[in-house]
Design an enzyme around this catalytic site. Structure first.
Site, PDB file in Angstrom:
ATOM      1  N   ASP A 143       0.835  -1.141  -0.123  1.00 19.97           N
ATOM      2  CA  ASP A 143       0.056  -0.088   0.097  1.00 19.97           C
ATOM      3  C   ASP A 143       0.589   1.346  -0.002  1.00 19.97           C
ATOM      4  OD1 ASP A 143      -2.317   1.497   0.567  1.00 19.97           O
ATOM      5  OD2 ASP A 143      -3.348  -0.158   1.049  1.00 19.97           O
ATOM      6  N   HIS A 214      -4.149   6.185   2.884  1.00 20.61           N
ATOM      7  CA  HIS A 214      -4.706   4.877   2.495  1.00 20.61           C
ATOM      8  C   HIS A 214      -4.051   3.536   3.132  1.00 20.61           C
ATOM      9  CE1 HIS A 214      -5.696   1.986  -0.743  1.00 20.61           C
ATOM     10  NE2 HIS A 214      -6.761   2.508  -0.783  1.00 20.61           N
ATOM     11  N   SER A 531     -11.230  -1.027  -1.689  1.00 20.50           N
ATOM     12  CA  SER A 531     -10.027  -0.707  -0.937  1.00 20.50           C
ATOM     13  C   SER A 531     -10.000  -0.972   0.584  1.00 20.50           C
ATOM     14  CB  SER A 531      -9.182   0.693  -1.090  1.00 20.50           C
ATOM     15  OG  SER A 531      -8.586   0.674  -2.296  1.00 20.50           O
TER      16      SER A 531
END
Ligand SMILES: *[C@@H]1O[C@H](CO)[C@@H](O)[C@H](O)[C@H]1NC(C)=O
Ligand SMILES: *[C@@H]1O[C@H](CO)[C@@H](O)[C@H](O)[C@H]1NC(C)=O
Ligand SMILES: *[C@@H]1O[C@H](CO)[C@@H](O)[C@H](O)[C@H]1NC(C)=O
Ligand SMILES: *[C@@H]1O[C@H](CO)[C@@H](O)[C@H](O)[C@H]1NC(C)=O
Ligand SMILES: *[C@@H]1O[C@H](CO)[C@@H](O)[C@H](O)[C@H]1NC(C)=O
Ligand SMILES: *[C@@H]1O[C@H](CO)[C@@H](O)[C@H](O)[C@H]1NC(C)=O
Ligand SMILES: *[C@@H]1O[C@H](CO)[C@@H](O)[C@H](O)[C@H]1NC(C)=O
Length: 756
Positions: A143, A214, A531
């Site tokens: 990520d 994220h 996600s």
């Protein structure tokens, strides 16, 4: 995340090879079995091969080693390397001994306080205590990096890192090797591919530190520890935790603010395999590629060969069909759904009562009453700007796309608050100004109130969280739909998990929201997408891995799928927001909504070995080189080619457009189930009726005498060669006596045809 949709830019590496044409990055597959014995290792062979195809550079010096052309040598994910090559060099390389194939580097798409309760996880019974909360299972997350200071990575009470762990905590800018602990046990970063694309690039933070949020969010969704009083500016208040609070996290940063390239992503997977992760979580993907061209499919094949469970996101390109990525037979493909939680504000109309509407405004708002005016379409910006100290009500005409404009107009006009009447908003969206979104009928009441009062006034209370929302879960509109582009004969996606409005940890120095013109910061953020769905299942897979360390990735996937729920919290079939609230088809949500407690005791599993995947690749009629690209072996046994993988779901294509009217076809499937329940048991099959199709199961009773015994059955679907409906579906259910185990598989019949 749109940020990652970078256009692939290629640069001339002019400072070294001034005379050369434009270079690009390539991932190059090689046949290691033909490596000359003179080379001590693959790395030196690749360097020599590269040197031999770069005559210009070699001419400069006899001892030239083209290290700057080589980006990565890979150990597990592919047999080969990545390199920056000009068109002439690439052509020359194709004739070099051992060359198998190559693909150009591309950019990848990057697609909780409450989700654990919604999924029925409970400290006293079920999956958490049985798996010891996923103790010692290592989840590798590919990520944007990690924010190690987050409370969600607190390692209080955790035992020492397992000795089998070979990972590392790499230091770099604003990241110390001491930033890791017993929870966050590894952190590495991969930027050579990015730099090869743009040698002059300045990476803002060259280390595993997360500069976007994220990765911190996804990794803590999978395995964050307990954090009391977590919230997003007063929304979703409670104790946050991940799905597997006892598991360990290793972050592999390969997605950069400056770009996200497959060369870096597969280098990260390669390292994660070497380090010894048990589960890989990847909320990213590549669209519309054949399996042998998809670096992520190829790299994850190596992970499966090492028994690593791989969880991926389906993508956010829904609700159109044939949009999903990661439709790869050996990974789990996760779709996104809603939870039973809404974030709302209450609009108080004094003695006329109050209405609730969706809202996620993070700022503080006065409790005073304000005048409220109705401006219908809110399209006259001049007029809106003249309104001061008033709330403005706008109505979005049905079937009109003007809502965005209305929201912008009210925001720019600086009105006290915006009240938007619309049928198109189904999840709470963050707004930088006070805004509330009302359903039509509540909106009508407000408009009526305004029209029937001489001086209408109202107040708004923000920051409310409502639980128990019905119906839920529902399939999110944006979640990408099957069938799979690369392997249509395997039904995808596999499963659905919470993806809408998920609360998880956030870096404290990255804005979590905006209030007017100010950035505001928070330890937690609420964001949505597949996600967010993917790491939920990565964490749950870690629970299964802790409970059953010997199970194959396919057995874990089967347990997750066959125990998932098709029914929502009102007792009806789960609905699809992207399809007018019709019952969701398996092309939208896969087998169903993940149910971790049931997954711990599936009864039967549909297992698959690496050879089963090879048989499937043979069935796809791949050439020997395409096979080798994926399997890294030049001797693949294709004596049993079959598109019919032993999978816990079924998809039958009735798409013969040239079929004679009323002609029928019979499509057959062969499956093997393994008894993972204790001792002897008898399972009976039942099939839900599917309109216009005849489904038979043979035999329809399976008698097991012992644990791990295997039984075969055949399923056939008879129907028109050209199906009228786009999609018809039902379920095959195997049930033992007393319904102790219910093993359910979706059956899809479709007239879609994947056009390539
Ligand atoms: C890294 O560790 C050193 C020594 O403990 C410390 O002085 C420094 O502030 C740390 N840096 C970060 C970014 O935590
Ligand atoms: C990289 O920087 C050098 C020196 O500033 C410049 O000459 C060159 O054009 C730059 N290259 C690219 C690809 O931007
Ligand atoms: C809202 O009020 C709280 C409590 O006074 C304060 O801590 C917070 O900073 C305020 N939020 C914003 C966005 O101004
Ligand atoms: C917008 O409102 C202004 C001021 O009330 C008015 O003069 C103007 O005619 C309106 N424009 C339109 C297009 O209705
Ligand atoms: C593979 O080739 C066989 C034999 O030519 C053919 O029957 C089959 O349809 C092909 N399969 C695919 C997936 O193209
Ligand atoms: C290929 O697989 C089949 C079984 O599927 C087996 O009988 C055969 O021996 C295998 N061939 C080789 C060369 O391993
Ligand atoms: C196809 O079936 C329908 C309904 O059974 C029937 O009315 C029709 O005549 C049939 N068409 C042909 C070409 O047999």
């Amino acid at each position: 995340m749109a940020k990652h949709l970078y256009v692939c830019v290629s640069f001339t590496i002019s400072f070294i090879f001034i005379q050369l044409a434009k270079a690009d990055n390539y991932i190059v597959h090689m046949d290691l079995s033909v490596m000359p014995k003179a080379f001590s290792n693959q790395h030196s062979w690749y360097l020599a091969t590269l040197s031999s195809v770069s005559p210009n550079s070699r001419a400069k010096t006899n001892t030239y080693i083209p290290f700057s052309k080589l980006i990565y040598t890979y150990n597990h994910v592919i047999q080969g390397f990545s390199a920056s090559l000009t068109p002439a060099e690439l052509e020359a390389l194709k004739n070099a001994p051992g060359y198998v194939s190559s693909v150009k580097d591309t950019t990848v798409k990057v697609d909780t306080t409450h989700s654990f309760k919604f999924l029925g996880l409970n400290s006293a019974k079920g999956a958490w205590p049985v798996s010891n909360f996923g103790k010692d299972v290592i989840i590798g997350v590919i990520d944007t990096g990690v924010w190690p200071e987050s409370e969600s990575f607190n390692d209080n009470g955790m035992t020492d890192v397992p000795s089998r762990w070979k990972g590392a905590c790499e230091s770099g800018s604003q990241f110390n090797s001491s930033s890791c602990n017993k929870k966050l046990i590894g952190a590495r970063s991969f930027s050579k591919g990015l730099i090869a694309h743009n040698p002059n690039i300045t990476i803002s933070l060259n280390s595993p530190r997360d500069t976007e949020g994220h990765g911190t969010h996804t990794s803590t969704t999978a395995a964050g520890t307990y954090v009391k009083d977590a919230s997003f500016f007063g929304y979703a208040t409670g104790t946050a935790r991940g799905m597997a609070p006892g598991a360990r996290v290793a972050m592999y940063k390969a997605l950069w603010e400056e770009g996200a390239f497959t060369t870096d992503v597969i280098a990260a997977i390669d390292q994660a395999i070497t380090d010894g992760v048990d589960v890989l979580s990847m909320s990213l993907g590549l669209d519309e590629l054949e399996l042998y061209e998809d670096p992520i499919a190829i790299a994850t094949f190596a992970a499966i060969q090492k028994n690593i469970f791989v969880s991926t996101s389906a993508g956010n390109e829904g609700p159109d069909v044939e949009t999903l990525h990661n439709g790869t037979p050996w990974v789990l493909t996760v779709a996104a759904g809603t939870m039973d939680r809404d974030f709302v504000a209450t609009l108080n109309l004094g003695s006329k009562g109050s209405v609730n509407g969706l809202a996620l405004y993070p700022g503080n708002f006065s409790s005073s009453q304000f005048s409220i005016v109705f401006k219908d379409a809110c399209d006259n910006t001049t007029e809106l700007r003249e309104i001061t100290q008033k709330m403005v009500v706008c109505r979005d005409p049905d079937g009109d796309d003007s809502l965005n404009d209305q929201v912008n107009n009210v925001h720019l006009a600086g009105n006290t608050a915006g009240v938007f009447i619309t049928n198109t908003v189904d999840i709470s969206v963050q707004t930088p100004f006070p805004a509330i979104f009302l359903e039509q009928k509540d909106g009508d009441a407000v408009v009526d109130f305004i029209k029937t009062n001489t001086d209408p006034k109202a107040s708004i209370e923000f920051k409310k969280t409502i639980l128990g929302i019905k119906p839920s879960p529902r399939v999110a509109s944006y979640t990408s739909r099957g069938p799979s582009y690369s392997c249509p004969s395997v039904l995808k996606p596999d499963i659905m998990a919470p993806g809408d409005s998920v609360l998880a940890a956030w870096p404290t120095n990255i804005a979590a929201a905006r209030v007017n013109d100010d950035l505001v910061f928070s330890n937690f953020n609420i964001i949505s997408g597949t996600s967010m769905a993917c790491p939920h299942v990565s964490g749950i897979a870690a629970l299964l891995k802790a409970a059953y360390p010997d199970w194959s990735p396919a057995a874990i996937r089967s347990a997750l799928m066959t125990t998932s729920d098709q029914i929502d919290n009102t007792g009806s079939l789960i609905k699809d927001i992207g399809d007018n609230l019709q019952p969701a088809t398996p092309l939208a949500m896969g087998a169903g909504h993940v149910n971790p407690n049931k997954a711990l005791d599936p009864g039967l599993v549909y297992d698959a070995t690496v050879q089963d995947y090879v048989n499937l690749l043979c069935g796809l009629n791949f050439t020997a080189k395409q096979m080798e690209t994926i399997t890294k072996s030049s001797s693949n046994n294709c004596s049993n080619p079959s598109l019919d993988l032993n999978y816990p779901s079924f998809i039958a294509f009735f798409n013969d457009r040239d079929a004679k009217p009323n002609s029928t076809a019979m499509l057959k499937f062969q499956r093997t189930v393994t008894n993972v329940g204790d001792g002897s048991s008898t399972y009976r099959a039942s099939v839900t009726p599917i309109n216009g199709l005849k489904v038979t199961v043979e035999p329809d009773v399976l008698v097991f005498k012992a644990k791990y015994e295997k039984k075969n059955f055949k399923l056939s679907v008879e129907g028109p060669r050209q199906l009228n409906e786009a999609v018809s579906f039902g379920y095959l259910t195997w049930e033992d006596s007393g319904r102790r185990h219910v093993v359910r598989s979706p059956i899809v019949a479709t007239s879609y045809k994947i056009e390539k």
